[in-house]
Design an enzyme around this catalytic site. Structure first.
Site, PDB file in Angstrom:
ATOM      1  N   GLU A 120       0.545  -1.502  -0.210  1.00  0.00           N
ATOM      2  CA  GLU A 120       0.131   0.372  -0.108  1.00  0.00           C
ATOM      3  C   GLU A 120       1.116   1.198  -0.149  1.00  0.00           C
ATOM      4  O   GLU A 120       0.536   1.831   0.641  1.00  0.00           O
ATOM      5  CB  GLU A 120      -0.841   0.297   1.186  1.00  0.00           C
ATOM      6  N   GLU A 269      -6.441  -8.734  -0.137  1.00  0.00           N
ATOM      7  CA  GLU A 269      -6.596  -8.466   1.357  1.00  0.00           C
ATOM      8  C   GLU A 269      -7.855  -8.727   1.525  1.00  0.00           C
ATOM      9  O   GLU A 269      -9.196  -7.661   0.628  1.00  0.00           O
ATOM     10  CB  GLU A 269      -5.784  -8.245   2.483  1.00  0.00           C
TER      11      GLU A 269
END
Length: 506
Positions: A120, A269
């Protein structure tokens, strides 16, 4: 935790499938004070028919345990290494030491199929410190894989947060999705590399966080897969009954707008925590996982991305050393408790009705540490215990919030006692605590029993009168606030809520 909560929340997650959910994997994190032997964890994965795992690092012990199993493995590169990997020679060395040595093309090696370059890195919280190094790092890693003859089977990608795309406020529908204007150029750099090497675009999607940060404004049922009475209507009559589909199709629209309408989207995720917040409990986790596994098994996909979707559930185990800045639920994302006990009877392959536990886990003796009846002042000892062990179940909206003050103090000292492997001196607390063989758990709150581990522990058996309760470097107390500007997932939450709530209320 384990048997008690399994009895309290008799979740019935019977997903009758005639085949494996082929695209489903799990994230295997290791931010835990007590780790299970990787070889035993791998046995559990095989027993449950789990064929894909995603790691956040390149732990040698875990990779050795995965050798020869055929399980598809994704390994991760930390954000801290991205700047170094701008140097092609560093990237080649990294690939040699962390991929080539495990012989990923051999049946006797580790089946490494994906490399996660950073995690990220485009979060607004990073203030562009990683924006211009991620693409070059990705390119150098993939080039090193290609040069080593591994590029056809091992792909490099960048796990991204869902805050990299959104829909405009004047047209808040998935088909209008586009990438954030501040990252267009570096993201296009990444997309060109992924496209050239036929690598997937990876994004993390969390319906739970939309619900959590929505503060009551986000439609509850939209976080799940049971349908809603008022679906979101996009152009051409396309309807959305859950936020996962809407989020995924917003991503698809953004990719199409950038010129990559056929690029594979992979969900890095996706999960639901079980404690630390009113929405984080086993009952809602059951509802979520039951819906999501059934959704994947159908192979239908989203309205604009039909077909099989690959996704990694987050996560395999609870991790008690994770930061609680995003929320007190952060230590409770696991499908399993830290001792390898499953929380849910989730079926990955249609033959068993429950998850198989991790084998060979040796629980400690059935004894607990509790506060003595005459003790009235709990503040210091709770501070000490909760700075070192996980006390998040005591926070508002959590499983142990309704305990009396004395019982909460007992929970705290017991958490520390078990953390210290039940060492005698770890249940003293200046004479205020005592060991008991009577289980202090109640209907909703489970006082844990630890398990034997080889993980080294912090050498602080019990507080002394002169203890500095604020000096622990391994502090794990509940956060005073459930949100924080520095929380890695808070940015996604704000972006996701603005987008998803606007879908219903604009």
């Amino acid at each position: 935790m384990g048997n008690l909560l399994m009895n309290i929340f008799p979740v019935i997650l019977l997903v009758f499938l005639g085949h494996n959910v082929e695209g489903l994997g799990v994230n295997w994190g290791d931010i835990s004070s007590h780790k299970l032997p990787p070889k035993d964890v791998v046995k559990m994965l095989q027993e449950n028919g789990i064929k894909k795992v995603k790691l956040f690092n390149n732990d040698e012990t875990i990779l050795n345990a995965l050798t020869g199993t055929g399980i598809e493995v994704m390994i991760g590169i930390s954000n801290q290494l991205l700047k170094d990997l701008v140097n092609p020679d560093v990237a080649k060395k990294w690939v040699k030491e962390n991929v080539i040595r495990y012989d990923p093309k051999s049946p006797k090696g580790v089946n490494i199929t994906l490399i996660g370059v950073g995690n990220e890195p485009f979060l607004r919280d990073y203030k562009d410190t990683l924006t211009n190094v991620t693409g070059p790092a990705l390119e150098n890693i993939q080039n090193a894989l290609n040069d080593a003859g591994l590029g056809d089977t091992t792909k490099a990608t960048v796990p991204l947060n869902a805050d990299v795309y959104l829909s405009p406020s004047w047209n808040p529908v998935p088909s209008a999705g586009f990438f954030r204007s501040d990252i267009v150029d570096p993201l296009n750099y990444i997309l060109k590399i992924l496209n050239k090497n036929n690598a997937p675009f990876m994004v993390n999607i969390y319906p739970f966080l939309s619900l959590f940060y929505g503060n009551g404004a986000f439609p509850f049922d939209y976080a799940f897969f049971d349908g809603v009475s008022n679906p979101l209507k996009d152009k051409d009559g396309v309807e959305y009954t859950n936020c996962f589909d809407a989020n995924l199709d917003t991503c698809a629209a953004a990719l199409a707008g950038a010129g990559y309408k056929n690029m594979t989207i992979m969900v890095g995720e996706m999960g639901w925590p079980t404690d630390g917040n009113p929405y984080a409990n086993v009952t809602l986790a059951e509802k979520f996982y039951k819906g999501f596994v059934s959704y994947l098994a159908k192979g239908k996909g989203s309205p604009r991305r039909p077909g099989t979707i690959e996704a990694y559930l987050f996560a395999l185990f609870d991790e008690d050393r994770k930061s609680t800045l995003p929320g007190n639920f952060e230590t409770h994302w696991g499908l399993y408790y830290e001792d390898g006990t499953p929380k849910l009877p989730l079926d990955f392959h249609g033959k068993k009705k429950t998850l198989v536990p991790v084998p060979n886990v040796e629980k400690l003796s059935k004894k607990w540490c509790v506060i003595k009846p005459d003790v009235k002042n709990f503040t210091d000892l709770m501070t000490y215990a909760c700075d070192r062990a996980d006390c998040t179940p005591l926070t508002n909206g959590s499983s142990c919030q309704n305990l009396s003050d004395a019982a909460k103090a007992s929970y705290a000292v017991n958490a520390y006692f078990q953390y210290q492997q039940q060492k005698d001196e770890s249940c003293d607390f200046e004479g205020k605590a005592i060991v008991t063989t009577k289980d202090p758990s109640d209907r909703t709150c489970n006082f844990t029993i630890g398990f034997k581990t080889l993980t080294p522990l912090a050498p602080s058996p019990s507080p002394l009168p002169s203890s500095d309760h604020s000096s622990s470097s391994d502090a794990k107390a509940p956060s005073s606030s459930s949100t924080s500007p520095s929380s890695p997932k808070s940015t996604f939450a704000s972006m996701g809520i603005i987008f998803l709530v606007s879908l219903f209320f604009m």
